[in-house]
Design an enzyme around this catalytic site. Structure first.
Site, PDB file in Angstrom:
ATOM      1  N   ASN A  11     128.660  75.534 -39.581  1.00 48.42           N
ATOM      2  CA  ASN A  11     128.642  75.274 -38.137  1.00 48.42           C
ATOM      3  C   ASN A  11     129.763  74.274 -37.807  1.00 48.42           C
ATOM      4  OD1 ASN A  11     128.083  73.939 -35.650  1.00 48.42           O
ATOM      5  ND2 ASN A  11     126.023  74.768 -35.682  1.00 48.42           N
ATOM      6  N   ARG A  28     129.217  70.989 -24.146  1.00 47.74           N
ATOM      7  CA  ARG A  28     129.592  69.630 -24.592  1.00 47.74           C
ATOM      8  C   ARG A  28     130.523  69.668 -25.796  1.00 47.74           C
ATOM      9  NH1 ARG A  28     123.930  67.394 -27.072  1.00 47.74           N
ATOM     10  NH2 ARG A  28     123.176  67.933 -25.015  1.00 47.74           N
ATOM     11  N   HIS A  29     130.527  70.766 -26.553  1.00 45.55           N
ATOM     12  CA  HIS A  29     131.497  70.846 -27.656  1.00 45.55           C
ATOM     13  C   HIS A  29     132.260  72.173 -27.639  1.00 45.55           C
ATOM     14  CE1 HIS A  29     127.855  72.461 -29.413  1.00 45.55           C
ATOM     15  NE2 HIS A  29     127.340  71.295 -29.736  1.00 45.55           N
ATOM     16  N   THR A  56     120.740  66.906 -30.275  1.00 47.34           N
ATOM     17  CA  THR A  56     120.925  68.169 -30.988  1.00 47.34           C
ATOM     18  C   THR A  56     119.642  68.983 -30.825  1.00 47.34           C
ATOM     19  OG1 THR A  56     121.464  69.179 -33.131  1.00 47.34           O
ATOM     20  CG2 THR A  56     120.142  67.180 -33.181  1.00 47.34           C
ATOM     21  N   THR A  57     119.645  70.246 -31.268  1.00 48.35           N
ATOM     22  CA  THR A  57     118.462  71.096 -31.115  1.00 48.35           C
ATOM     23  C   THR A  57     117.264  70.424 -31.791  1.00 48.35           C
ATOM     24  OG1 THR A  57     120.028  72.892 -31.393  1.00 48.35           O
ATOM     25  CG2 THR A  57     117.715  73.495 -31.270  1.00 48.35           C
ATOM     26  N   HIS A  64     126.556  69.346 -39.454  1.00 51.75           N
ATOM     27  CA  HIS A  64     126.922  67.931 -39.394  1.00 51.75           C
ATOM     28  C   HIS A  64     127.351  67.358 -40.740  1.00 51.75           C
ATOM     29  CE1 HIS A  64     126.220  63.569 -38.935  1.00 51.75           C
ATOM     30  NE2 HIS A  64     126.726  63.802 -37.738  1.00 51.75           N
ATOM     31  N   HIS A 118     127.678  76.975 -31.497  1.00 55.87           N
ATOM     32  CA  HIS A 118     126.633  76.932 -30.472  1.00 55.87           C
ATOM     33  C   HIS A 118     127.336  76.756 -29.133  1.00 55.87           C
ATOM     34  CE1 HIS A 118     122.628  74.812 -29.093  1.00 55.87           C
ATOM     35  NE2 HIS A 118     123.004  75.775 -28.278  1.00 55.87           N
ATOM     36  N   HIS A 143     119.410  73.107 -40.116  1.00 55.60           N
ATOM     37  CA  HIS A 143     119.258  71.867 -39.356  1.00 55.60           C
ATOM     38  C   HIS A 143     118.942  70.709 -40.300  1.00 55.60           C
ATOM     39  CE1 HIS A 143     118.760  69.118 -36.091  1.00 55.60           C
ATOM     40  NE2 HIS A 143     119.244  70.049 -35.308  1.00 55.60           N
ATOM     41  N   GLY A 144     119.828  69.744 -40.293  1.00 56.03           N
ATOM     42  CA  GLY A 144     119.605  68.537 -41.091  1.00 56.03           C
ATOM     43  C   GLY A 144     119.836  68.729 -42.582  1.00 56.03           C
ATOM     44  N   HIS A 187     130.914  70.345 -34.463  1.00 58.04           N
ATOM     45  CA  HIS A 187     131.297  68.933 -34.375  1.00 58.04           C
ATOM     46  C   HIS A 187     132.790  68.697 -34.535  1.00 58.04           C
ATOM     47  CE1 HIS A 187     127.339  67.914 -33.457  1.00 58.04           C
ATOM     48  NE2 HIS A 187     126.846  68.271 -34.624  1.00 58.04           N
ATOM     49  N   ARG A 198     137.999  63.243 -26.423  1.00 56.91           N
ATOM     50  CA  ARG A 198     139.226  62.898 -25.694  1.00 56.91           C
ATOM     51  C   ARG A 198     139.678  63.995 -24.725  1.00 56.91           C
ATOM     52  NH1 ARG A 198     142.479  58.610 -27.529  1.00 56.91           N
ATOM     53  NH2 ARG A 198     141.000  56.980 -28.024  1.00 56.91           N
ATOM     54  N   GLU A 258     115.639  82.052 -38.269  1.00 60.14           N
ATOM     55  CA  GLU A 258     116.199  80.876 -38.927  1.00 60.14           C
ATOM     56  C   GLU A 258     115.147  79.786 -38.827  1.00 60.14           C
ATOM     57  OE1 GLU A 258     120.068  79.458 -37.660  1.00 60.14           O
ATOM     58  OE2 GLU A 258     119.622  77.453 -38.432  1.00 60.14           O
ATOM     59  N   ARG A 293     126.771  75.806 -25.892  1.00 63.42           N
ATOM     60  CA  ARG A 293     125.720  75.167 -25.094  1.00 63.42           C
ATOM     61  C   ARG A 293     125.998  75.378 -23.618  1.00 63.42           C
ATOM     62  NH1 ARG A 293     122.461  71.236 -28.070  1.00 63.42           N
ATOM     63  NH2 ARG A 293     121.662  70.767 -26.007  1.00 63.42           N
ATOM     64  N   GLU A 296     125.139  80.801 -31.605  1.00 58.37           N
ATOM     65  CA  GLU A 296     123.862  80.262 -31.128  1.00 58.37           C
ATOM     66  C   GLU A 296     123.937  80.096 -29.618  1.00 58.37           C
ATOM     67  OE1 GLU A 296     123.280  76.509 -32.970  1.00 58.37           O
ATOM     68  OE2 GLU A 296     123.204  77.346 -34.972  1.00 58.37           O
TER      69      GLU A 296
HETATM   70  N1  PXP Z   1     120.897  75.839 -36.990  1.00 58.32           N
HETATM   71  C1  PXP Z   1     120.697  75.690 -35.659  1.00 58.32           C
HETATM   72  C2  PXP Z   1     119.946  76.738 -34.930  1.00 58.32           C
HETATM   73  C3  PXP Z   1     121.242  74.578 -34.980  1.00 58.32           C
HETATM   74  O1  PXP Z   1     121.030  74.445 -33.653  1.00 58.32           O
HETATM   75  C4  PXP Z   1     121.985  73.629 -35.698  1.00 58.32           C
HETATM   76  C5  PXP Z   1     122.571  72.446 -34.998  1.00 58.32           C
HETATM   77  O2  PXP Z   1     123.449  72.851 -34.014  1.00 58.32           O
HETATM   78  C6  PXP Z   1     122.184  73.848 -37.080  1.00 58.32           C
HETATM   79  C7  PXP Z   1     121.615  74.945 -37.693  1.00 58.32           C
HETATM   80  C8  PXP Z   1     123.017  72.921 -37.900  1.00 58.32           C
HETATM   81  O3  PXP Z   1     122.381  71.687 -38.031  1.00 58.32           O
HETATM   82  P1  PXP Z   1     123.152  70.500 -38.718  1.00 58.32           P
HETATM   83  O4  PXP Z   1     124.323  70.172 -37.857  1.00 58.32           O
HETATM   84  O5  PXP Z   1     122.130  69.410 -38.748  1.00 58.32           O
HETATM   85  O6  PXP Z   1     123.564  70.962 -40.079  1.00 58.32           O
END
Ligand code: PXP
Length: 255
Positions: A6, A48-49, A99-100, A214, A42, A191-192, A9, A17, A152, A44, A69
């Site tokens: 992903n 925002r990104h 974040t989600t 991230h 994603h 996620h995480g 970021h 900036r 997921e 959004r 996403e």
């Molecule tokens: N999966 C989904 C559906 C998400 O929304 C996100 C965060 O945007 C991620 C995975 C990735 O999460 P992380 O940035 O914590 O690795």
């Protein structure tokens, strides 16, 4: 196991900036060079990104596959249909969140209906649909009723858990992964997830795909994108040999 990187970021840094660097498209190319099997972004509603331009260019440049996403909202679903990514993952979205924060709440009739309509539109357009849900049997069952091809599982609670709770969260995730697989769904997780907590997840034999953002982008800032992805790919490859009993949590020394 497929690794989807992903790159949101990278765009977060650019938007800090409102300039044109770093470019998430270049990051996607380097992630592929490092062994990513796919690229996740994603789009959004508040942009925002990732911006609409990023998605358009990524669709031309990415050679693996784009997992897009979006929320189950008309505007972004229509953009997804125009873009034709390999897969769309429907996610919940709240404007104030960093974040989600959790999976789709398919137990709410309103959410279920919105997700089903979005999923039908996407599937009619020939796009594979995955739903971001909590690792619970009810969520698997509801995803099957929606008609999604994949789920997921949200790994945020696994990532945040400490001590014995980590083992419970891993077992919960493993159960949900098996239920999803037995129901005929593609099973993904995300996620995480980090270099520190990925091994037990990557050792779950039924899991097909992880989405990681991230942690990989954080390492990429220090060591470069290609190497950061290569390091994660190496952990995914080693996981089955390093975890003797899949689905159980053995705390590392000093944990
Ligand atoms: N999966 C989904 C559906 C998400 O929304 C996100 C965060 O945007 C991620 C995975 C990735 O999460 P992380 O940035 O914590 O690795």
């Amino acid at each position: 196991m497929r690794l989807y990187v992903n790159i949101d970021h990278v765009a977060t840094v650019r938007e800090a900036r409102r300039t044109d660097e770093p470019d998430p498209v270049r990051a996607a190319i380097l992630a592929e060079a490092g062994g990513a099997e796919g690229i996740t972004v994603h789009l959004r509603e508040d942009r925002r990104h990732i911006q609409d331009r990023d998605l358009r260019v990524l669709m031309e440049v990415v050679r693996t596959g784009v997992n897009l996403e979006v929320a189950a909202e008309k505007e972004v679903v229509e953009i997804a249909i125009q873009a034709r990514p390999m897969q769309v993952t429907l996610v919940p979205e709240h404007r104030q969140e960093v974040t989600t924060e959790g999976g789709l709440d398919l137990s709410s009739p309103n959410t279920f209906q919105r997700v089903r309509e979005a999923s039908d539109r996407l599937r009619e357009a020939g796009i594979r649909v995955s739903l971001f849900v909590d690792p619970e049997p009810e969520a698997v069952e509801a995803s099957l009723r929606v008609g999604a091809e994949a789920v997921e599982f949200h790994t945020g609670e696994y990532a945040n858990a400490r001590g014995e709770a980590k083992g419970r969260e891993l077992a919960r995730l493993h159960r949900a992964v098996r239920e999803g697989r037995d129901g005929g769904l593609g099973v993904h997780a995300g996620h995480g997830l980090t270099y520190e907590n990925i091994l037990p997840v990557a050792a779950l034999p039924e899991l097909e795909e992880v989405n990681i953002g991230h942690s990989i982008i954080s390492r990429a800032i220090l060591v470069g994108m290609e190497r950061a992805v290569r390091d994660m790919r190496a952990l995914l490859r080693e996981a089955p040999a390093r975890i003797s009993e899949p689905g159980t949590w053995v705390p590392p020394l000093g944990y």
